[in-house]
Design a protein around this motif. Structure first.
Motif, PDB file in Angstrom:
ATOM      1  N   ASN A 382     -52.108  39.023  26.183  1.00  0.00           N
ATOM      2  CA  ASN A 382     -52.618  37.684  25.836  1.00  0.00           C
ATOM      3  C   ASN A 382     -52.688  37.479  24.326  1.00  0.00           C
ATOM      4  O   ASN A 382     -52.820  36.344  23.861  1.00  0.00           O
ATOM      5  CB  ASN A 382     -54.023  37.480  26.419  1.00  0.00           C
ATOM      6  CG  ASN A 382     -54.000  36.769  27.763  1.00  0.00           C
ATOM      7  OD1 ASN A 382     -52.948  36.347  28.239  1.00  0.00           O
ATOM      8  ND2 ASN A 382     -55.161  36.642  28.386  1.00  0.00           N
ATOM      9  N   SER A 383     -52.616  38.555  23.553  1.00  0.00           N
ATOM     10  CA  SER A 383     -52.870  38.431  22.114  1.00  0.00           C
ATOM     11  C   SER A 383     -51.765  37.703  21.364  1.00  0.00           C
ATOM     12  O   SER A 383     -52.038  36.816  20.548  1.00  0.00           O
ATOM     13  CB  SER A 383     -53.092  39.819  21.502  1.00  0.00           C
ATOM     14  OG  SER A 383     -52.052  40.694  21.873  1.00  0.00           O
ATOM     15  N   LEU A 384     -50.508  38.059  21.608  1.00  0.00           N
ATOM     16  CA  LEU A 384     -49.412  37.372  20.921  1.00  0.00           C
ATOM     17  C   LEU A 384     -49.370  35.898  21.315  1.00  0.00           C
ATOM     18  O   LEU A 384     -49.039  35.032  20.502  1.00  0.00           O
ATOM     19  CB  LEU A 384     -48.075  38.039  21.226  1.00  0.00           C
ATOM     20  CG  LEU A 384     -47.890  39.471  20.708  1.00  0.00           C
ATOM     21  CD1 LEU A 384     -46.497  39.987  21.054  1.00  0.00           C
ATOM     22  CD2 LEU A 384     -48.131  39.563  19.207  1.00  0.00           C
ATOM     23  N   LEU A 385     -49.725  35.628  22.576  1.00  0.00           N
ATOM     24  CA  LEU A 385     -49.785  34.239  23.039  1.00  0.00           C
ATOM     25  C   LEU A 385     -50.815  33.451  22.232  1.00  0.00           C
ATOM     26  O   LEU A 385     -50.542  32.343  21.762  1.00  0.00           O
ATOM     27  CB  LEU A 385     -50.144  34.213  24.530  1.00  0.00           C
ATOM     28  CG  LEU A 385     -50.376  32.822  25.135  1.00  0.00           C
ATOM     29  CD1 LEU A 385     -49.098  32.000  25.093  1.00  0.00           C
ATOM     30  CD2 LEU A 385     -50.892  32.950  26.572  1.00  0.00           C
ATOM     31  N   GLU A 386     -52.001  34.033  22.046  1.00  0.00           N
ATOM     32  CA  GLU A 386     -53.057  33.365  21.286  1.00  0.00           C
ATOM     33  C   GLU A 386     -52.606  33.086  19.850  1.00  0.00           C
ATOM     34  O   GLU A 386     -52.866  32.012  19.295  1.00  0.00           O
ATOM     35  CB  GLU A 386     -54.317  34.232  21.273  1.00  0.00           C
ATOM     36  CG  GLU A 386     -55.484  33.593  20.525  1.00  0.00           C
ATOM     37  CD  GLU A 386     -56.660  34.535  20.362  1.00  0.00           C
ATOM     38  OE1 GLU A 386     -57.804  34.073  20.494  1.00  0.00           O
ATOM     39  OE2 GLU A 386     -56.430  35.730  20.090  1.00  0.00           O
ATOM     40  N   CYS A 387     -51.908  34.046  19.235  1.00  0.00           N
ATOM     41  CA  CYS A 387     -51.406  33.855  17.863  1.00  0.00           C
ATOM     42  C   CYS A 387     -50.584  32.576  17.746  1.00  0.00           C
ATOM     43  O   CYS A 387     -50.752  31.792  16.806  1.00  0.00           O
ATOM     44  CB  CYS A 387     -50.525  35.040  17.461  1.00  0.00           C
ATOM     45  SG  CYS A 387     -51.397  36.577  17.146  1.00  0.00           S
ATOM     46  N   MET A 388     -49.690  32.374  18.717  1.00  0.00           N
ATOM     47  CA  MET A 388     -48.780  31.224  18.639  1.00  0.00           C
ATOM     48  C   MET A 388     -49.469  29.907  18.969  1.00  0.00           C
ATOM     49  O   MET A 388     -49.269  28.899  18.279  1.00  0.00           O
ATOM     50  CB  MET A 388     -47.592  31.449  19.572  1.00  0.00           C
ATOM     51  CG  MET A 388     -46.660  32.544  19.115  1.00  0.00           C
ATOM     52  SD  MET A 388     -45.209  32.624  20.165  1.00  0.00           S
ATOM     53  CE  MET A 388     -45.921  33.168  21.697  1.00  0.00           C
ATOM     54  N   VAL A 389     -50.276  29.894  20.021  1.00  0.00           N
ATOM     55  CA  VAL A 389     -50.893  28.633  20.458  1.00  0.00           C
ATOM     56  C   VAL A 389     -51.904  28.135  19.421  1.00  0.00           C
ATOM     57  O   VAL A 389     -51.880  26.962  19.023  1.00  0.00           O
ATOM     58  CB  VAL A 389     -51.556  28.807  21.842  1.00  0.00           C
ATOM     59  CG1 VAL A 389     -52.349  27.542  22.215  1.00  0.00           C
ATOM     60  CG2 VAL A 389     -50.502  29.100  22.907  1.00  0.00           C
ATOM     61  N   ILE A 390     -52.793  29.028  18.962  1.00  0.00           N
ATOM     62  CA  ILE A 390     -53.793  28.611  17.971  1.00  0.00           C
ATOM     63  C   ILE A 390     -53.125  28.383  16.618  1.00  0.00           C
ATOM     64  O   ILE A 390     -53.511  27.481  15.856  1.00  0.00           O
ATOM     65  CB  ILE A 390     -54.927  29.648  17.854  1.00  0.00           C
ATOM     66  CG1 ILE A 390     -55.591  29.874  19.232  1.00  0.00           C
ATOM     67  CG2 ILE A 390     -55.985  29.183  16.849  1.00  0.00           C
ATOM     68  CD1 ILE A 390     -56.222  28.637  19.844  1.00  0.00           C
ATOM     69  N   GLY A 391     -52.092  29.163  16.311  1.00  0.00           N
ATOM     70  CA  GLY A 391     -51.349  28.949  15.066  1.00  0.00           C
ATOM     71  C   GLY A 391     -50.746  27.565  15.001  1.00  0.00           C
ATOM     72  O   GLY A 391     -50.829  26.876  13.978  1.00  0.00           O
ATOM     73  N   LYS A 392     -50.142  27.134  16.092  1.00  0.00           N
ATOM     74  CA  LYS A 392     -49.552  25.793  16.117  1.00  0.00           C
ATOM     75  C   LYS A 392     -50.635  24.713  16.044  1.00  0.00           C
ATOM     76  O   LYS A 392     -50.478  23.703  15.343  1.00  0.00           O
ATOM     77  CB  LYS A 392     -48.721  25.603  17.384  1.00  0.00           C
ATOM     78  CG  LYS A 392     -48.013  24.255  17.421  1.00  0.00           C
ATOM     79  CD  LYS A 392     -47.158  24.059  18.654  1.00  0.00           C
ATOM     80  CE  LYS A 392     -46.486  22.687  18.625  1.00  0.00           C
ATOM     81  NZ  LYS A 392     -45.691  22.440  19.842  1.00  0.00           N
ATOM     82  N   ALA A 393     -51.755  24.930  16.750  1.00  0.00           N
ATOM     83  CA  ALA A 393     -52.850  23.949  16.724  1.00  0.00           C
ATOM     84  C   ALA A 393     -53.442  23.834  15.322  1.00  0.00           C
ATOM     85  O   ALA A 393     -53.759  22.727  14.852  1.00  0.00           O
ATOM     86  CB  ALA A 393     -53.932  24.354  17.730  1.00  0.00           C
ATOM     87  N   ALA A 394     -53.581  24.969  14.639  1.00  0.00           N
ATOM     88  CA  ALA A 394     -54.116  24.943  13.269  1.00  0.00           C
ATOM     89  C   ALA A 394     -53.168  24.196  12.335  1.00  0.00           C
ATOM     90  O   ALA A 394     -53.607  23.383  11.505  1.00  0.00           O
ATOM     91  CB  ALA A 394     -54.327  26.374  12.769  1.00  0.00           C
ATOM     92  N   SER A 395     -51.864  24.443  12.487  1.00  0.00           N
ATOM     93  CA  SER A 395     -50.896  23.760  11.622  1.00  0.00           C
ATOM     94  C   SER A 395     -50.925  22.246  11.860  1.00  0.00           C
ATOM     95  O   SER A 395     -50.838  21.462  10.911  1.00  0.00           O
ATOM     96  CB  SER A 395     -49.488  24.309  11.855  1.00  0.00           C
ATOM     97  OG  SER A 395     -49.024  24.012  13.151  1.00  0.00           O
ATOM     98  N   ALA A 396     -51.078  21.838  13.123  1.00  0.00           N
ATOM     99  CA  ALA A 396     -51.129  20.404  13.444  1.00  0.00           C
ATOM    100  C   ALA A 396     -52.333  19.744  12.777  1.00  0.00           C
ATOM    101  O   ALA A 396     -52.228  18.629  12.237  1.00  0.00           O
ATOM    102  CB  ALA A 396     -51.181  20.217  14.955  1.00  0.00           C
ATOM    103  N   LEU A 397     -53.481  20.434  12.787  1.00  0.00           N
ATOM    104  CA  LEU A 397     -54.674  19.872  12.150  1.00  0.00           C
ATOM    105  C   LEU A 397     -54.504  19.812  10.628  1.00  0.00           C
ATOM    106  O   LEU A 397     -54.840  18.800   9.997  1.00  0.00           O
ATOM    107  CB  LEU A 397     -55.902  20.716  12.499  1.00  0.00           C
ATOM    108  CG  LEU A 397     -57.218  20.258  11.847  1.00  0.00           C
ATOM    109  CD1 LEU A 397     -57.591  18.850  12.315  1.00  0.00           C
ATOM    110  CD2 LEU A 397     -58.346  21.226  12.144  1.00  0.00           C
TER     111      LEU A 397
END
Length: 524
Positions: A382-397
């Motif tokens: 689950n860790s690499l998945l979290e990196c990508m999903v939250i990374g993209k959400a942070a960039s969008a904000l």
């Protein structure tokens, strides 16, 4: 002084994801302690958990995550991350990540299963997924004109409004040591992202690379961020036990594909500990191995997949096969000696689902952050998945934020310090800390052990703080200072928890409380 729109501290999958999503519209600087690819993400073997098979579902993946997390996962966080799992994998495929194919499967890719998962949902690139992902993204990052990459640079500390004598609670960038010139540079930024990974090197035995020294968590804490659930350190059950192999992980997928754990006499023991046997979550398997090693006075146990066809083993685990063979272990013919080792930091800096911390302008993503996904025990992959999903959400904000005027930032002042006289202090204290954490804050804990650990940490912190105040800072001193702070946060969090849950097992509090509560520490 260098100025950028965004400063990213760390070059693992979380940092790379942010950089690539931001670079079309922002000027980005990525600093990394060593080479671009020298981080925990590159060493990830098993793969990335995602809902890709029509027989699987978001609900199944969430349920598995919540069970593994021992009642402490944030369900909203888990749902957000799992719901975006396919989108994250599609992005990697679009970028050219060479996942292992299986034309017979509806997705066109081979999906494996790991401990704690009810379905085959782990997409992988043989047994070196992290390396395949980070090398692919790394090429894109190096080639992008809007991304400045500073390798061999280690962040010393964040630049905050408090440090500048201003009101409010904001981050304006960081000071970083350029290891080549031995000079501390100033990097100012509108937004700063901590993507520096976990704290594995706080323990004597770990699967993590040498870079995992908790720098981002320590810097965030000093800047005023809360931390959550730092007591939950995941010990991977199966690290290769061999005098000539440092920190080599034997992937979860070996058990997922049928590997059996045995005592030296060939006796299988996992069914006695859990009905799921070798496919139980990592905390259960690690504790079972620890129990058997202590009960029988063993240096290691054995993971056996040699009963499978040799071609199957070589095809599914080519890197593990080659590494073990070079050490004289043919895993198609004999079992693999393994021991548990510190592997993953489930807690970290408290963030929301866009990576925002308690400090304005400061984000944390990946293993340095605590979104609530992992709870008291991380579900495998689950860790690499979290990196990508939250990374993209942070960039969008970040892309929605208006530009703010940066204040005048003074250069790092080292005019009052001298060169260190005895660097043996650093290496001695580093060794003492890691041994104390392994002995007293490991897989099984007691109140007495935790008090002993805290006492030693406090003494070491006094020594290192004095050293930091009087001498020029170097890489080892920066890392040791951060490790000591992270060790203190781990121990203080463990002392707060009056129960056993997930990865935290206390002999003084063996029962699990009916209600699950996060452990949150707040800086003074």
């Amino acid at each position: 002084m260098l100025k950028f729109d965004v400063l990213i501290i760390g070059s693992g999958l979380a940092g790379m994801t942010l950089a690539l999503h931001l670079a079309e519209q922002r000027r980005v600087c990525v600093i990394t302690k060593r080479d671009l690819l020298e981080g925990s993400s590159s060493y990830a073997q098993g793969g990335i958990a995602a809902v890709l098979d029509t027989g699987d579902s978001v609900e199944h993946h969430i349920a598995d995550t919540l069970v593994a997390g021992a009642g402490l996962c944030n369900e909203a966080s888990s749902r957000f991350i799992v719901e975006h799992s396919k989108e994250a994998i599609d992005w990697l495929i679009e970028l050219g990540v060479p996942f292992t194919r299986d034309e017979a499967h509806q997705t066109g890719y081979h999906l494996t299963r790991e401990g704690g998962h009810s379905h085959r949902r782990i997409i992988h690139a043989a047994d070196a997924t992290g390396a395949a992902v980070t090398s692919t993204l790394g090429q894109k990052l190096r080639a992008h004109p809007n991304i400045t990459l500073l390798e061999e640079h280690i962040a010393v500390d964040l630049i905050t409004s408090a440090k500048l004598g201003q009101e409010g609670k904001r981050c304006f960038g960081a000071y970083a040591l350029d290891k080549a010139s031995d000079r501390i540079i100033t990097i100012a930024a509108q937004h700063t992202i901590i993507a520096s990974g976990g704290t594995g090197k706080v323990y004597l035995y770990t699967t993590n690379p040498d870079t995992a020294t908790g720098d981002g968590i320590a810097m965030g804490w000093r800047a005023g961020c809360r931390v959550a659930n730092m007591e939950f350190i995941q010990f991977h059950p199966t690290c290769l036990y061999h005098p000539h192999s440092k920190s080599f992980l034997i992937s979860e997928a070996v058990r997922g594909e049928g590997g059996i754990l045995k005592l030296p006499d060939g006796t299988r023991f996992m069914p006695e500990h859990d009905a799921r046997a070798e496919l139980a979550p990592r905390d259960i398997v690690a504790r079972a191995i620890d129990f058997e090693m202590k009960k029988h006075g063993l240096d290691c146990v054995y993971l056996d997949i040699s009963y499978k066809p040799a071609a199957f083993v070589r095809e599914h685990f080519p890197n593990i096969y080659a590494h073990c063979l070079a050490l004289g272990i043919d895993i198609t013919q004999q079992p693999i000696p393994v021991v548990p080792a510190a592997h993953y930091t489930c807690g970290g800096l408290v963030t929301d689902l866009a990576g925002q911390t308690d400090v304005e302008g400061l984000f944390a993503v990946g293993e340095a952050a605590c979104t609530g996904l992992h709870g008291a025990n991380r579900l495998a992959s689950n860790s690499l998945l979290e990196c990508m999903v939250i990374g993209k959400a942070a960039s969008a904000l970040i892309l929605t934020q208006p530009e703010q005027k940066l204040p005048e930032i003074p250069d790092w002042d080292d005019s009052q310090v001298t060169d260190p006289d005895e660097e043996v202090v650093i290496s001695h204290n580093w060794d003492e800390l890691r041994r104390a954490m392994w002995d007293y804050v490991g897989i099984v804990r007691t109140n007495k052990r935790l008090k002993r650990a805290l006492h030693r940490i406090e003494l070491l912190k006094l020594e290192v703080d004095e050293y930091y105040s009087h001498f020029h800072v170097g890489n080892d001193l920066i890392e040791l200072r951060n490790l000591l702070l992270c060790a203190e946060l781990i121990v203080r969090s463990a002392m707060e928890r009056k129960e056993s849950r997930g990865l935290h097992y206390s002999r003084d509090y063996p029962d699990t409380l009916s209600e699950a509560h996060e452990t949150i520490l707040t800086p003074d």
